[in-house]
Scaffold this active site. Structure first.
Site, PDB file in Angstrom:
ATOM      1  N   GLU A   1       0.812  -1.224   0.000  1.00 41.08           N
ATOM      2  CA  GLU A   1       0.000   0.000   0.000  1.00 41.08           C
ATOM      3  C   GLU A   1       0.839   1.265   0.000  1.00 41.08           C
ATOM      4  O   GLU A   1       0.746   2.090   0.915  1.00 41.08           O
ATOM      5  CB  GLU A   1      -0.963  -0.002   1.186  1.00 41.08           C
TER       6      GLU A   1
ATOM      7  N   GLU B   1      -5.195  -8.490   0.701  1.00 41.58           N
ATOM      8  CA  GLU B   1      -5.923  -8.145   1.928  1.00 41.58           C
ATOM      9  C   GLU B   1      -7.391  -7.903   1.609  1.00 41.58           C
ATOM     10  O   GLU B   1      -7.720  -7.305   0.579  1.00 41.58           O
ATOM     11  CB  GLU B   1      -5.384  -6.859   2.583  1.00 41.58           C
TER      12      GLU B   1
HETATM   13  C1  BG6 Z   1      -4.420  -1.955   5.352  1.00 40.68           C
HETATM   14  C2  BG6 Z   1      -3.066  -2.248   5.920  1.00 40.68           C
HETATM   15  O1  BG6 Z   1      -4.425  -0.627   4.993  1.00 40.68           O
HETATM   16  O2  BG6 Z   1      -5.526  -2.051   6.159  1.00 40.68           O
HETATM   17  C3  BG6 Z   1      -3.091  -3.023   7.213  1.00 40.68           C
HETATM   18  O3  BG6 Z   1      -2.236  -2.870   4.976  1.00 40.68           O
HETATM   19  C4  BG6 Z   1      -4.199  -2.493   8.093  1.00 40.68           C
HETATM   20  O4  BG6 Z   1      -1.827  -2.950   7.800  1.00 40.68           O
HETATM   21  C5  BG6 Z   1      -5.513  -2.758   7.379  1.00 40.68           C
HETATM   22  O5  BG6 Z   1      -4.218  -2.962   9.386  1.00 40.68           O
HETATM   23  C6  BG6 Z   1      -6.737  -2.367   8.162  1.00 40.68           C
HETATM   24  O6  BG6 Z   1      -6.688  -1.031   8.512  1.00 40.68           O
HETATM   25  P1  BG6 Z   1      -7.053  -0.539   9.952  1.00 40.68           P
HETATM   26  O7  BG6 Z   1      -6.801   0.915   9.952  1.00 40.68           O
HETATM   27  O8  BG6 Z   1      -8.496  -0.867  10.152  1.00 40.68           O
HETATM   28  O9  BG6 Z   1      -6.175  -1.306  10.868  1.00 40.68           O
END
Ligand code: BG6
Length: 479
Positions: free
Chosen positions: A170, A379
């Site tokens: 990201e 993800e």
């Molecule tokens: C992504 C990241 O942006 O989203 C992760 O790669 C992150 O590291 C995930 O934890 C979820 O985001 P958040 O802010 O809800 O933890």
């Protein structure tokens, strides 16, 4: 199109889950590890939810065997994790720390012994602080050489056993939050620098992919991009242009470079006119063009809806909801370019993230249509409050619904012709959310860790653990 018959998931589909070093490992100053930008940033009062840090996180560093055992029990086929650069090179370069290598060696061996395919992320945001101090980290072209040297070391050490690699996680988010919103380290708000930093990161990404071909010729590598497909708020052509602007500036700006080695035309011309375009040196575009990824890594959480935003009196930066109090985020925009608005067709989480499985299908189709690359969903997941009930039970039916609907969307996309390699749910265990502490949980496995007090960090399988296990067993048939 509506499919009468869906194409099944490929036999070798990588059903998996993901994590990142800073969010799970803990052991922040053990076994020779150096200090990262996050180790330092979280110590500035007011930066994270209730002052949480990754000092202990969920203690994966000491409990990785137990975690891998749980992965094996689930039948997980792939685990995406990141390496902490500061464990390998405590100062970002120079002396190698053998203890750091040993940890990842052990983790990889443990995964392989349990038939879990490792997917290794080179960079998930924890930059060696020494490099930030010496030359501003991503602000300097020096980062290209140091990031390449670090990555080559990992290719040499692990390339024989690890076949799937993610270069930068990201880039759009770590640079956006770091250099536009000052919400991540180094806590800067400077649009011009933001684009320069990105140019350096693009070069570093390309340089690493180029080297990868020499050391891991039979492996696959790609960046993970946080793609939030843009919707227009209405059929008013001005809103459509706002959404197109968003696609160009928020997404094509990165993905075009990854896939084709060039910046999108209208975005570049906008940046030039506004004196924001990065300085480019001779040879940059040659390097960018010759370093094509094997796949596009897609981190998909939600779509965003856009509307026209006037130059005079237009909306500027919005606000994130990091409290978990629904409705506390604020829309934002760039005057003359676009502004975000809420989408009345979509439900939102308690952190105001839109729940939109169709958006995943749209993302997969847009990427395929534009770049014609295989895609790894690196993800996707749901961050929510979970309740630990009596006898260590967590009934996270809402997470099952979320994952199920997204898996359905994936199968629709495969039936549309998308070449999908795998699906890494965020996350395997609960972990530290950078800005949201431990209360925003994502895992299939609950970890007894909280913002305040000492806790036993025990692992508890949630209802979704058992559901995902069955899904994997049936290769996506049993939804
Ligand atoms: C992504 C990241 O942006 O989203 C992760 O790669 C992150 O590291 C995930 O934890 C979820 O985001 P958040 O802010 O809800 O933890």
């Amino acid at each position: 199109m509506i499919h009468n018959k869906l194409t099944p998931f490929p036999k070798d589909f990588l059903w998996g889950a993901a994590s990142a070093a800073y969010q799970v490992e803990g052991a922040w100053n053990e076994d020779g590890k150096g200090v990262s930008n996050w180790d330092q940033f979280v110590r500035i009062p007011g930066k994270t939810f209730k002052g949480t840090t990754g000092d202990v996180a969920v203690d994966h560093y000491h409990r990785y065997k137990e975690d891998v055992r749980l992965m094996a029990e689930m039948g997980m086929r792939a685990y995406r994790f990141s390496v902490a650069w500061t464990r390998i090179f405590p100062n970002g370069k120079g002396e190698i720390n053998p203890k750091g290598l040993e940890f990842y060696n052990n983790l990889i061996n443990e995964l392989k012994a349990n038939n879990v395919e490792p997917i290794l992320t080179l960079y998930h945001w924890d930059l060696p602080q020494a490099l930030q101090d010496e030359y501003g980290g991503w602000e300097s072209r020096n980062i290209i050489k140091d990031f390449t040297a670090y990555s080559v070391e990992l290719f040499k050490q692990f390339g024989a056993r690890v076949k799937y690699w993610v270069s930068l996680n990201e880039q759009n988010i770590f640079t956006g939050l770091g250099y536009r919103m000052a919400a991540h380290p180094p806590g800067v708000k400077d649009d011009k620098l933001f684009y320069q930093v990105n140019h350096h990161a693009n070069l570093a990404n390309a340089s690493v992919i180029k080297e990868f071909r020499k050391y891991v010729p039979d492996g696959k590598i790609g960046p993970s991009f946080a793609y939030s497909p843009a919707y227009a708020a209405s059929s008013n052509p001005k809103d459509i242009i706002a959404a197109e602007n968003a696609e160009e500036l928020n997404s094509h700006w990165w993905m075009d470079i990854y896939a084709w080695g060039k910046y999108p035309k209208s975005a570049w011309s906008y940046l030039e006119k506004n004196n924001l375009a990065p300085a480019v040196e001779e040879g940059d575009f040659e390097l960018l063009k010759e370093s094509k990824p094997d796949f596009m890594g897609l981190n998909y959480y939600q779509t965003t809806t856009f509307e026209e935003n006037p130059i005079e009196g237009g909306v500027t930066a919005g606000e994130m909801n990091t409290s978990g109090k629904k409705g506390t985020s604020k829309d934002g925009g760039i005057p003359g370019v676009f502004k975000t608005v809420s989408n009345p067709n979509l439900e939102r989480t308690n952190w105001d993230w839109n729940i939109d499985p169709n958006g995943l299908r749209i993302a997969l189709r847009r990427i395929t249509g534009r770049y014609n690359l295989p895609i790894l969903i690196s993800e996707n997941g749901l961050g929510e409050y979970d309740k630990l009930e009596e006898n260590d039970v967590v009934n996270d039916d809402y997470r099952i619904d979320f994952v199920r609907s997204h898996v359905e969307a994936m199968q629709e996309a495969i039936s549309d012709g998308v070449d999908l390699m795998g699906y890494c749910v965020w996350s395997f265990t609960d972990l530290l959310s950078w800005l949201n502490g431990f209360q925003k949980r994502y895992g299939f496995v609950y970890v007894n860790q909280h913002e305040e007090g000492e806790h036993d960090l025990r692992r508890i399988k949630k209802k979704s653990f058992h559901w995902y296990k069955e899904l994997i067993e049936t290769n996506g048939e049993k939804l």
